[in-house]
Design a protein around this motif. Structure first.
Motif: not given
Length: 310
Positions: A188-195, A221-227
């Motif tokens: 998996t990967i964090v969808q947020r472009a900054e992460s 850079d992983v925070v709560e609410g990340d997709v």
């Protein structure tokens, strides 16, 4: 002797007279009650005598009609009540069927919409027909198999997100391992472009409904609410399929990595219909290239040979 015989004859005559009068009165009352006897107008004495009997017969007749009428109404109401109860049960059954058809129609419409939007995938719709009792939260059975083009390791999804993969394909049914299974492993990967932080999602034995994203660097850079979506690495799950949201973060036992607890995009308790991705026209992600190495410190034999040639 003669006086006794005469008295006996007189007593017998009186008895017959009483019988005659009684029969006559009975006949008069009977025919008067049926309306077949009419006393003369001038015979007030007869009317006076018959009046109590007529009232009694009329009262009895009215009471009889009242009772029979009530009995008939009760019987009629009972039949009507049975018919109404039957109609209510039929309407309830029809209502249940209509609600079920509406719910199924909504699910199928969502699946059709997903198939049209995810045009890079070839999918086969399937219905969940069972769950393994010993692995209730991690394995399901669907009603499609090799006869429908299903093979092992094919991804299984819904319009909401990732479900799992086929682990045992039969002719007419298949077993699907859910992402809730501790034995599963999804890149998996964090969808947020900054992460764009990568990790592995697997099931958690202590929390069967919320899998974990592991192998996250402590300072990542992983925070709560990340997709969280599939990364495409591994060759089984195509890239970009939603897995879930980061519900909370915690440190692992060693303290060097973080663990993300995920709230899955799919509600596995309400899972009824799924889609199996039988083919993907999406290009696989490029393999990760190692950084260039300093001459003399190469660990790759090919790089060492090239350095020696130079």
């Amino acid at each position: 002797m003669s006086n006794r015989v005469r008295k006996d004859k007189d007593a017998g005559s009186k008895a017959w007279i009483m019988v005659f009068v009684t029969i006559s009165l009975f006949c008069i009352i009977f025919f008067a009650a049926r309306g077949r006897f009419q006393a003369p107008v001038s015979s007030q004495a007869v009317s006076l005598v018959l009046s109590p009997f007529q009232q009694a017969v009329s009262w009895v007749s009215n009471e009889f009609r009242f009772v029979t009428s009530n009995i008939w109404e009760i019987a009629t109401l009972h039949e009507q009540n049975k018919m109404l109860r039957s109609e209510v049960e039929q309407l309830r059954a029809i209502n249940v069927q209509a609600n079920e058809a509406m719910s199924e129609n909504e699910r199928l419409r969502a699946m059709v919409g997903y198939k049209q939007s995810a045009h890079q995938f070839d999918t086969v719709a399937a219905r969940v027909i069972g769950r393994e009792s010993d692995t209730w939260s991690s394995m399901i059975v669907i009603d499609r198999g090799t006869g429908s083009g299903i093979q092992n390791d094919m991804p299984v999804v819904t319009p909401a997100g990732l479900v799992g993969r086929v682990v045992e394909a039969g002719l007419n049914s298949s077993k699907v391992q859910l992402i809730l299974d501790p034995r599963s492993s999804v890149g998996t990967i964090v969808q947020r472009a900054e992460s764009r932080v990568t990790g592995i999602v697997r099931g958690d034995v202590s929390n069967p409904t919320m899998p974990q994203m592991v192998n996250i660097p402590k300072n990542a850079d992983v925070v709560e609410g990340d997709v969280i979506v599939t990364s495409g690495f591994g060759g089984i799950f195509p890239k970009g399929i939603v897995v879930g949201l980061v519900s909370s973060l915690q440190n692992d036992a060693g303290g060097l990595l973080k663990i993300g607890v995920l709230e899955t995009a799919v509600d596995f308790q309400k899972l009824e219909d799924v889609m199996v991705i039988t083919a993907s026209r999406e290009a696989p992600p490029e393999p990760i290239q190692p950084p260039p190495q300093t001459p003399g410190t190469e660990t790759d034999p090919k790089a060492q040979a090239e350095g020696q040639k130079k």
